[in-house]
Enzyme design. Sequence first.
Site, PDB file in Angstrom:
ATOM      1  N   HIS A 104       1.754   4.755  -2.653  1.00 33.88           N
ATOM      2  CA  HIS A 104       1.868   6.189  -2.350  1.00 33.88           C
ATOM      3  C   HIS A 104       3.260   6.690  -2.753  1.00 33.88           C
ATOM      4  O   HIS A 104       3.411   7.750  -3.348  1.00 33.88           O
ATOM      5  CB  HIS A 104       1.681   6.436  -0.853  1.00 33.88           C
ATOM      6  CG  HIS A 104       0.248   6.377  -0.385  1.00 33.88           C
ATOM      7  ND1 HIS A 104      -0.733   7.190  -0.897  1.00 33.88           N
ATOM      8  CD2 HIS A 104      -0.357   5.620   0.570  1.00 33.88           C
ATOM      9  CE1 HIS A 104      -1.886   6.934  -0.274  1.00 33.88           C
ATOM     10  NE2 HIS A 104      -1.682   5.984   0.619  1.00 33.88           N
ATOM     11  N   GLU A 143      -4.583   7.993  -2.719  1.00 32.64           N
ATOM     12  CA  GLU A 143      -5.081   6.705  -2.231  1.00 32.64           C
ATOM     13  C   GLU A 143      -5.378   5.751  -3.388  1.00 32.64           C
ATOM     14  O   GLU A 143      -5.264   4.534  -3.248  1.00 32.64           O
ATOM     15  CB  GLU A 143      -6.321   6.926  -1.346  1.00 32.64           C
ATOM     16  CG  GLU A 143      -6.785   5.712  -0.560  1.00 32.64           C
ATOM     17  CD  GLU A 143      -5.850   5.300   0.586  1.00 32.64           C
ATOM     18  OE1 GLU A 143      -4.842   5.981   0.832  1.00 32.64           O
ATOM     19  OE2 GLU A 143      -6.140   4.264   1.219  1.00 32.64           O
ATOM     20  N   HIS A 174       0.838  -1.205   0.000  1.00 33.32           N
ATOM     21  CA  HIS A 174       0.000   0.000   0.000  1.00 33.32           C
ATOM     22  C   HIS A 174       0.877   1.261   0.000  1.00 33.32           C
ATOM     23  O   HIS A 174       0.729   2.142  -0.861  1.00 33.32           O
ATOM     24  CB  HIS A 174      -0.908  -0.019   1.241  1.00 33.32           C
ATOM     25  CG  HIS A 174      -1.811   1.170   1.377  1.00 33.32           C
ATOM     26  ND1 HIS A 174      -3.128   1.148   0.986  1.00 33.32           N
ATOM     27  CD2 HIS A 174      -1.587   2.418   1.856  1.00 33.32           C
ATOM     28  CE1 HIS A 174      -3.682   2.334   1.227  1.00 33.32           C
ATOM     29  NE2 HIS A 174      -2.755   3.130   1.750  1.00 33.32           N
ATOM     30  N   GLU A 175       1.784   1.327   0.940  1.00 33.75           N
ATOM     31  CA  GLU A 175       2.625   2.533   1.045  1.00 33.75           C
ATOM     32  C   GLU A 175       3.541   2.660  -0.173  1.00 33.75           C
ATOM     33  O   GLU A 175       3.873   3.765  -0.590  1.00 33.75           O
ATOM     34  CB  GLU A 175       3.431   2.524   2.350  1.00 33.75           C
ATOM     35  CG  GLU A 175       2.593   2.479   3.636  1.00 33.75           C
ATOM     36  CD  GLU A 175       1.524   3.560   3.746  1.00 33.75           C
ATOM     37  OE1 GLU A 175       1.712   4.653   3.196  1.00 33.75           O
ATOM     38  OE2 GLU A 175       0.468   3.289   4.366  1.00 33.75           O
TER      39      GLU A 175
HETATM   40 MG    MG Z   1      -3.142   5.332   2.210  1.00 33.06          MG
END
Ligand code: MG
Length: 497
Positions: free
Chosen positions: A269, A295, A265-266
């Site tokens: 980003h 996101e 997830h990160e």
């Molecule tokens: Mg996030």
Amino acid sequence: MFENEVIKEIIEKYRVLWAIEHALSLMSWDTETYMPKAAASDRGIAAAELNLLSRKIMLSDEFTSLVDKAEKQEGLNDYEKGVVRVLKRAIRIYKAIPPKLLEELVKTTTKARIVWREAKEKDDYAMFKDYLDKIVKLCREIAEHLGYDEHPYDALLDLHEEGLRTRDVDNIFNAITSDIKSILDKVLSEGYYPREHPLERVKYDIKAMESVNREILDILGYPKDRARLDVSAHPFTIGMSIYDVRITTRYEGYDFKRSLFSVIHEFGHALYDLQIDPAISKTPIGSGVSLGVHESQSRFWENIIGRSREFTNAIYDILRKHLEFLKDYDVEEVYRYFNCVKPSFIRTEADEVTYNLHILLRFKLEKLMIAGEVKVEELPELWNNTMDELLGIKPSTYREGILQDIHWSMGNIGYFPTYTIGNILSAQIAYHADRDLGGLKNLVSVLKLEPIREYLKEKIHRWGSTYEPKELIRRSFGEDINPRYFIEYLKSKFLSR
Ligand code: MG
């Protein structure tokens, strides 16, 4: 890129604002990772002073008149127009909120965060409710100062996601809610995707898990010379510049997917921050355009790539190599473990199918709070009843209900819907990437991820904040944000095997 003389002057003057932001980001990273506990108060003072300095420079006559002058220039290119748009917006927001009100919000939320933590621990809503009441009142005041056309909540949404309106969020939820519920019912009755999995209780060795995470980051294309991975209580990403982006994860010691998917997830980003066009870095448009678009990048990698069957197949041997206990679980079991589906109380642990229902619950309550149509005393019951209505379960504690999220204690009302924007957009982007790249699955199954990174760079990352979110999506994909892609994605993943 930047040719207009006024814009060039702005960018030169902006350099110090960028530097302050750079320092604040690094300080905030340090606060969450290595700072000694006792330093918290001084760090808070230092950050507040730097924020004030930044505000002072931005609102100085010299700077604002330059921005006004730039706005009147003819023939600005898109990047230059972006610079004007971003600065006008920042100045408008700074000017609209009286310093006294902002100060009061900072003071209240600083205390409220501490009280919230204790209230959650003790499962005592009464401890927190007066703070929440105050925060809601302050946010309503802020909305009045910012102004809005239709609903005061619009002003707060726009603060977190440029251009987003209550009406947009209403439309999105109207388009997805009943489909999500029926997909959920089917998934639960079919039972292929389990509600829980024995691997959720299996302990792992932290060193081994670190090795997994590092190897996965290599596969994803996380550049070691420009990026770091560290540990913090809550995983996050901070980008200081395109040459220094940092992510964190946590190691709870069991249920290894939690650490793995927080890293993926990160990474999503981080990749956004890493792939912004170097020519616009250190300028007002040199960062990701909004929380929702950011996101969408994290959810794209976490869910659409990371939790896919193809990716699971492709990384299974790496997982086996480091996590000895996986010898008892074949790749099919690991895939099902990655994709458990069940109505649950806690948003941060929610799966792809149910996640947006958690956001809808918060959106409904926040709208009422900001319209002044509900009292804080009534919120817990309203929370529980709405959860029952949406997910068919009712929490029996505040901790699993209204006290679970930190956001309200920080004054972040209007933030939650950006998570749903991210989920919706991730599926829409995946649809287009799949079509334009001749099949995402083919690429993922052989871990050929470079074309995907390049695609995201071209369509989203390189532009930074040049275009506002809605405009960026329109330009890159030839259509507006469309929630149907998300429903189609859920159906094809969870209902047609
Ligand atoms: Mg996030």
